[in-house]
Scaffold this motif. Structure first.
Motif, short mmCIF file in Angstrom:
data_model
loop_
_atom_site.label_atom_id
_atom_site.label_comp_id
_atom_site.label_asym_id
_atom_site.label_seq_id
_atom_site.Cartn_x
_atom_site.Cartn_y
_atom_site.Cartn_z
N VAL A 1 75.84 -51.25 10.16
CA VAL A 1 75.73 -49.79 10.23
C VAL A 1 75.76 -49.33 11.69
O VAL A 1 76.45 -48.35 12.03
CB VAL A 1 74.43 -49.32 9.53
N ALA A 2 75.03 -50.02 12.58
CA ALA A 2 75.00 -49.62 13.99
C ALA A 2 76.38 -49.75 14.63
O ALA A 2 76.82 -48.86 15.38
CB ALA A 2 73.98 -50.47 14.75
N SER A 3 77.09 -50.85 14.35
CA SER A 3 78.43 -51.02 14.92
C SER A 3 79.42 -50.03 14.33
O SER A 3 80.35 -49.58 15.03
CB SER A 3 78.91 -52.45 14.70
N ALA A 4 79.25 -49.65 13.05
CA ALA A 4 80.13 -48.64 12.45
C ALA A 4 79.95 -47.29 13.14
O ALA A 4 80.93 -46.58 13.41
CB ALA A 4 79.85 -48.53 10.96
N ILE A 5 78.70 -46.94 13.44
CA ILE A 5 78.44 -45.68 14.14
C ILE A 5 79.04 -45.72 15.54
O ILE A 5 79.71 -44.76 15.99
CB ILE A 5 76.92 -45.41 14.21
N THR A 6 78.84 -46.83 16.27
CA THR A 6 79.38 -46.96 17.62
C THR A 6 80.90 -46.92 17.62
O THR A 6 81.53 -46.20 18.42
CB THR A 6 78.89 -48.26 18.26
N LEU A 7 81.51 -47.68 16.73
CA LEU A 7 82.97 -47.72 16.66
C LEU A 7 83.54 -46.35 16.29
O LEU A 7 84.57 -45.92 16.84
CB LEU A 7 83.40 -48.78 15.64
N ALA A 8 82.88 -45.65 15.36
CA ALA A 8 83.35 -44.32 14.99
C ALA A 8 83.26 -43.35 16.16
O ALA A 8 84.17 -42.54 16.38
CB ALA A 8 82.53 -43.80 13.81
N CYS A 9 82.17 -43.42 16.94
CA CYS A 9 82.04 -42.55 18.12
C CYS A 9 83.14 -42.83 19.13
O CYS A 9 83.72 -41.90 19.71
CB CYS A 9 80.68 -42.75 18.77
N VAL A 10 83.45 -44.10 19.34
CA VAL A 10 84.49 -44.47 20.31
C VAL A 10 85.85 -43.94 19.87
O VAL A 10 86.61 -43.38 20.67
CB VAL A 10 84.52 -46.00 20.49
N LEU A 11 86.17 -44.09 18.58
CA LEU A 11 87.48 -43.68 18.08
C LEU A 11 87.61 -42.16 17.97
O LEU A 11 88.67 -41.60 18.23
CB LEU A 11 87.75 -44.33 16.73
N VAL A 12 86.53 -41.49 17.58
CA VAL A 12 86.61 -40.05 17.37
C VAL A 12 86.57 -39.27 18.69
O VAL A 12 87.36 -38.35 18.91
CB VAL A 12 85.47 -39.58 16.43
N PHE A 13 85.65 -39.64 19.57
CA PHE A 13 85.47 -38.87 20.80
C PHE A 13 86.37 -39.32 21.94
O PHE A 13 86.71 -38.53 22.81
CB PHE A 13 84.00 -38.93 21.25
N GLY A 14 86.73 -40.61 21.99
CA GLY A 14 87.59 -41.09 23.05
C GLY A 14 86.85 -41.28 24.36
O GLY A 14 85.67 -40.96 24.49
N ASP A 15 87.57 -41.79 25.37
CA ASP A 15 86.94 -42.09 26.65
C ASP A 15 86.57 -40.85 27.43
O ASP A 15 85.60 -40.83 28.19
CB ASP A 15 87.84 -43.00 27.48
N SER A 16 87.35 -39.76 27.25
CA SER A 16 87.07 -38.56 28.04
C SER A 16 85.78 -37.88 27.59
O SER A 16 84.95 -37.48 28.43
CB SER A 16 88.24 -37.57 27.91
N ALA A 17 85.57 -37.77 26.29
CA ALA A 17 84.36 -37.12 25.80
C ALA A 17 83.12 -37.96 26.07
O ALA A 17 82.02 -37.42 26.28
CB ALA A 17 84.48 -36.83 24.30
N LEU A 18 83.27 -39.28 26.06
CA LEU A 18 82.13 -40.16 26.31
C LEU A 18 81.87 -40.37 27.80
O LEU A 18 80.89 -41.03 28.17
CB LEU A 18 82.35 -41.52 25.64
N HIS A 19 82.76 -39.84 28.67
CA HIS A 19 82.62 -39.96 30.13
C HIS A 19 82.51 -41.42 30.56
O HIS A 19 81.66 -41.81 31.37
CB HIS A 19 81.39 -39.17 30.61
#
Length: 640
Positions: free
Chosen positions: A486-504
């Motif tokens: 579950v934790a890795s699914a949340i992390t992976l989803a954040c990476v794919l949805v927001f991208g490098d620019s939104a995550l700074h």
């Protein structure tokens, strides 16, 4: 210890109450409701819940603004994604033939607090969804009469300029909800018959639209001169998929109605599969003929089908489209009003909601209080509120419920199957363990048997290669793997949805986080797959576990992250209100309070040397709970 602060034991007992589980009662068919629904009834309920106003509005909107003619691919991908969640509901609905849907499934696997919050969100989902459909029904009927109803209301009442309130009261929407509530209160057979009529008429009209649409089709509208088949590319198809996904929410009405099904173990999986297939076929075929009749870029998003027939010179077909849309909206409204009081009934029976909603009318055998109260509340929402700002609540509540149901499938699959209710001769005093928390629930077995491995144990064939997992404490590897999944699914989803620019993040940090989360997700899947699962021959089970529920969890999280921050803020406020209701009423009136002894909060075990598993692990009860036994004539009680 500082005076006034709770002790560690008190905090432990409090946390245990939040995570206590409802006993898994799979075989019971006893109910105060009437088991009268057949497989056909459940199938048409599911079709009515999915094939609604979206067929007449959503197809044109997605085709023109997101995907072009490739909207049919968006619907196909969305149908496959919905199938992942639908299979989870099908397994639970067949295994637990009780009303409650996602609320019940979470209660037996994740814990009481999580179950209440899921039920609380489902209540809001049905309330807003039914009110929104009623306003859409009112607006469509008003447009057929040249907006005379709208003009009359504004002329005699005026308009409002108040935040969150509609510009004018919609008496027609409120009236149709009250009328539908009256039919629902007459019993499951009456509401099912009414849904049959509207669903059959809607399907026949959809079939007419498809046949006439293919007759009027022009393949040139998919040519490069008109922009091609996929003018917005792959990203447009996926953006359309995220929107089309919500066209298939509604199959959960079948699981919510399983307590009124005659043969739920067979009917629920079949009904969910057939209804989802019919809905997917309707959406894909209608979107196909729509983009073949007229160029996608010239569609009218508000009334795409009616406008397409009008532009092709078949204005009389607009009446057919109008009749089909009204019938489809009626079925969605009936599905919402049918499911909502049954979710409330399930929560009230468990003591988590007010007991007045647990009463069933003796003649119609329906939860009449829930129908009256929540039907009136839905009517009030449709009358006064501006629902456009609240409609995204439907998305986040539904996706959260889907996520918890998929997680519950994983928990249940690696849990030891419930023991027989009748104790065997070798252990006359044995009792079935009651799980009181998620940690108890996932720590399944204390002794391994090489000949017959229990669920949650490492598979015998893999023990020579994965012996380090076998050395873990019972159930620990499964619990850790599920948490990491579950934790890795949340992390992976954040990476794919927001991208490098939104995550700074720098580019290398973005790639590293993507790789780490992907590897953790895959490894947790492999660890779960290496352990034994429950196998039941007489009940439907999802194929490819843990892959299927894991993909459902990941997809649902991705879609939730695409929602606006304002939706998350409103959702948080609703959750706070739900927590106030739970801690103010539910936790004190829960039926689980009657199951657990007040002086005992944990299950204790004594291990005796023996060769059988049943004799090895025995539940030790407190003195006050041990049943007294009369000494036999040949036995004399020993003095202390």
């Amino acid at each position: 210890m500082v005076r006034g602060l709770p002790s560690t034991a008190s905090l432990a007992r409090f946390c245990q109450r939040l995570n206590r589980l409802k006993p898994l009662e799979e075989s019971t068919m006893e109910t105060s409701l009437r088991r009268c629904l057949s497989t056909l009834d459940l199938t048409l309920l599911g079709v009515g819940g999915m094939v609604g106003s979206g067929l007449y509005v959503l197809t044109g909107t997605v085709a023109k603004e997101m995907a072009g003619p490739a909207v049919l691919l968006s619907f196909a991908v969305a149908a496959v994604a919905s199938l992942l969640s639908a299979l989870c509901y099908a397994e639970f609905g067949a295994r637990l033939p009780r009303t409650g849907s996602a609320y019940l499934f979470t209660y037996v696997s994740m814990g009481e607090l999580w179950a209440f919050l899921i039920g609380w969100n489902v209540l809001l989902e049905y309330l807003i969804g039914g009110a929104a459909v009623a306003r859409a029904w009112s607006g469509y009927l008003d447009s057929m009469f040249n907006h005379r109803i709208h003009n009359f209301t504004q002329a005699h009442i005026g308009t409002w300029q108040v935040p969150l309130l509609a510009h004018y009261p919609d008496f027609l929407a409120a009236g149709i909800i009250l009328l539908a509530s009256a039919f629902i209160s007459c019993g499951a057979r009456v509401s099912s018959w009414l849904n049959h009529v509207f669903s059959v008429v809607s399907l026949v009209l959809i079939l007419f639209i498809i046949i006439l649409g293919f007759i009027l089709a022009r393949p040139h509208n998919w040519s490069a001169e008109e922009g091609g088949f996929a003018p917005f590319g792959f990203s447009g198809i996926m953006a359309g998929t995220a929107t089309c996904f919500y066209a298939f929410v509604g199959f959960d009405v079948i699981a919510a109605s399983s307590e009124e099904a005659r043969n739920p173990k067979r009917a629920v999986p079949i009904a969910i599969s057939i209804s989802l297939g019919l809905a997917a076929g309707a959406y894909i075929l209608v979107s196909t003929v729509l983009t073949l009749m007229v160029p996608w870029h010239s569609l009218n998003p508000d009334s795409a089908l009616a406008d397409a027939f009008y532009r092709r010179g078949y204005s009389w077909a607009g009446f057919i489209v109008a009749a089909g849309s009204i019938c489809a909206m009626n079925t969605v409204l009936l599905s919402s009003l049918f499911s909502l009081p049954r979710i409330v009934y399930a929560m009230a029976v468990d003591g988590l909601f007010f007991q007045v909603f647990a009463r069933v009318h003796p003649r119609t055998q329906v939860p009449l209080a829930g129908i009256v109260v929540f039907g009136s509340l839905m009517s009030l929402l449709a009358l006064l509120l501006d629902l456009e700002a609240l409609v995204q609540f439907l998305s986040i509540g539904t996706l959260l419920a889907y996520t918890f149901v998929a997680t519950s499938i994983l928990v249940l699959r690696f849990q030891k199957a419930p023991a027989s209710s009748s104790p065997g001769p070798a252990s006359p005093g044995s009792r079935v363990k009651e799980y009181h928390s998620f940690s108890d629930h996932i720590q399944l077995m204390g002794t391994e048997q090489a000949s017959a491995p229990e669920p949650g144990q490492l598979r015998p064939a893999l023990r020579p290669y994965l012996g380090f997992l076998g050395r873990c404490s019972p159930g620990a590897a499964v619990a850790w793997a599920l948490s990491i999944l579950v934790a890795s699914a949340i992390t992976l989803a954040c990476v794919l949805v927001f991208g490098d620019s939104a995550l700074h993040l720098p580019y290398w940090g973005y790639i590293l986080l993507l790789l780490l989360s992907s590897i953790a997700f895959l490894l947790s899947l492999l660890v779960l797959g290496a352990h034994q699962q429950q196998r039941q021959q007489d009940t439907f089970q999802i194929p490819m576990v843990p892959l299927t529920p894991a993909l459902s969890i990941f997809l649902n999280i991705c879609l939730m992250l695409k929602l606006s921050y304002l939706t998350w803020l409103r959702f948080s406020i609703w959750l706070l209100i739900g927590l106030a209701v739970y801690f103010g009423y539910g936790i004190w009136h829960s039926k689980e309070n009657q199951r657990e002894p007040p002086e005992l909060t944990t299950t204790r075990y004594v291990v005796f040397p023996s060769t059988s598993l049943e004799e090895t692990v025995q539940t030790v009860q407190p003195t006050s709970q041990v049943p007294t036994q009369e000494p036999s004539p040949t036995e004399q009680p020993t003095s202390p």
